[in-house]
Write a protein that holds these residues in place. Structure first.
Motif, PDB file in Angstrom:
ATOM      1  N   VAL A  25       0.839  -1.196   0.000  1.00 49.07           N
ATOM      2  CA  VAL A  25       0.000   0.000   0.000  1.00 49.07           C
ATOM      3  C   VAL A  25       0.877   1.250   0.000  1.00 49.07           C
ATOM      4  N   CYS A  26       1.898   1.241   0.840  1.00 47.51           N
ATOM      5  CA  CYS A  26       2.794   2.398   0.933  1.00 47.51           C
ATOM      6  C   CYS A  26       3.516   2.641  -0.394  1.00 47.51           C
ATOM      7  N   ILE A  27       3.983   1.571  -1.013  1.00 49.62           N
ATOM      8  CA  ILE A  27       4.727   1.693  -2.270  1.00 49.62           C
ATOM      9  C   ILE A  27       3.854   2.308  -3.355  1.00 49.62           C
ATOM     10  N   TYR A  28       2.588   1.971  -3.361  1.00 52.90           N
ATOM     11  CA  TYR A  28       1.678   2.500  -4.377  1.00 52.90           C
ATOM     12  C   TYR A  28       1.211   3.918  -4.052  1.00 52.90           C
ATOM     13  N   ILE A 116      11.339   1.764   0.220  1.00 48.44           N
ATOM     14  CA  ILE A 116      12.149   2.723  -0.528  1.00 48.44           C
ATOM     15  C   ILE A 116      12.639   2.132  -1.838  1.00 48.44           C
ATOM     16  N   SER A 117      13.084   0.890  -1.805  1.00 49.84           N
ATOM     17  CA  SER A 117      13.676   0.269  -2.989  1.00 49.84           C
ATOM     18  C   SER A 117      12.681   0.190  -4.133  1.00 49.84           C
ATOM     19  N   PHE A 118      11.476  -0.252  -3.846  1.00 46.95           N
ATOM     20  CA  PHE A 118      10.496  -0.413  -4.923  1.00 46.95           C
ATOM     21  C   PHE A 118       9.961   0.932  -5.399  1.00 46.95           C
ATOM     22  N   ILE A 119       9.843   1.897  -4.498  1.00 41.46           N
ATOM     23  CA  ILE A 119       9.442   3.239  -4.932  1.00 41.46           C
ATOM     24  C   ILE A 119      10.519   3.842  -5.836  1.00 41.46           C
ATOM     25  N   ASP A 120      11.774   3.645  -5.464  1.00 43.83           N
ATOM     26  CA  ASP A 120      12.869   4.187  -6.276  1.00 43.83           C
ATOM     27  C   ASP A 120      12.936   3.507  -7.642  1.00 43.83           C
ATOM     28  N   PHE A 121      12.687   2.198  -7.678  1.00 46.21           N
ATOM     29  CA  PHE A 121      12.633   1.487  -8.950  1.00 46.21           C
ATOM     30  C   PHE A 121      11.558   2.073  -9.862  1.00 46.21           C
ATOM     31  N   ASP A 122      10.400   2.367  -9.281  1.00 46.64           N
ATOM     32  CA  ASP A 122       9.251   2.811 -10.078  1.00 46.64           C
ATOM     33  C   ASP A 122       9.310   4.284 -10.462  1.00 46.64           C
TER      34      ASP A 122
END
Length: 260
Positions: A25-28, A116-122
């Protein structure tokens, strides 16, 4: 450290996976500047709210065969991946640190690093909501984590943020272009807060090494030029996790090799 009953280890994985569901949820939502509390999670295609029994980490994805119960739209494989990843990291931390304040601190850190990692990837951004609050949380924990201490944490913040800030200004001075992002600087300061100044040096070396190797491979495979933009946050996160699990052993080995 005494061996705990198997139940505790199973619970550690389940708890980590449940938190991993929240991290999805946070990543999205965080990059979209949306509330991470409400409204409840819903299918992005049909808009139906996801029932609690369809939101069981990993298991619901497998039961529903990766599709929405209502409209049968495919569900990204990243959801169960992040749930399983966070569950595994939580289990490994529990195995290493047991029921301790250190486990709690590093659980919070590892969950933040996954996000953080997945947000940075996206999006090629590292949200200040995570990194800046992480600096404060890490410094508070430094008073309670054995072997860390507030001075070590404070030096970690200053050196972590200072090194990358110097690199960013140096690159800009030499090339006239922006290089290292401000989010990476704040992230390394956060890692210094949780892990101390010695960890900063380990993280910079290991993340740079891994990042360079992966970057070269990507450029060769995709035939991109040297201006290819690669998010550095995930490599800093990987370097931090490597330090948590192996850092002290690696540093002790390296120091022993310097003794004649």
């Amino acid at each position: 450290m005494p061996q705990l009953p198997l139940f505790f280890y199973i619970f550690a994985f389940i708890f980590g996976a449940v938190v991993g569901s929240f991290l999805n949820v946070c990543i999205y939502r965080i990059p979209e500047k949306k509330s991470i509390v409400s409204p409840p999670s819903a299918c992005p295609k049909c808009g139906n709210y996801i029932r609690w029994y369809d939101n069981i980490p990993v298991i619901s994805f497998l039961i529903l065969r990766g599709k929405c119960r209502f409209c049968k739209a495919p569900v990204s494989w990243r959801y169960p991946l992040i749930e399983a990843l966070n569950g595994i990291l939580t289990l490994l931390l529990f195995v290493k640190f047991g029921l301790s304040i250190t486990f709690v601190a590093y659980f919070i850190l590892s969950s933040a690093l996954v996000t953080i990692s997945f947000i940075d990837f996206d999006h090629q951004i590292i949200p200040d909501e995570i990194s800046l609050s992480g600096i404060v949380i890490g410094f508070i924990f430094s008073f309670f984590i054995p072997g860390l201490g507030w001075l070590n944490s404070l030096l970690g913040i200053l050196i972590g943020g200072g090194i990358l800030l110097a690199v960013a200004y140096g690159y800009q001075f030499l090339t006239g272009k922006d290089g290292m992002g401000g989010g990476d600087i704040k992230l390394l300061a956060m890692l210094g807060a949780f892990l101390g100044w010695k960890a900063v040096l380990f993280i910079i070396f290991s993340s740079s090494l891994v990042g360079a190797v992966v970057g070269i491979i990507i450029m060769i495979v995709q035939k991109k030029d040297r201006k290819l933009a690669i998010p550095f946050g995930p490599y800093l996160a990987l370097g931090a996790l490597l330090y948590v699990f192996f850092g002290e052993t690696v540093i002790a080995w390296y120091m022993s090799t310097l003794q004649f």
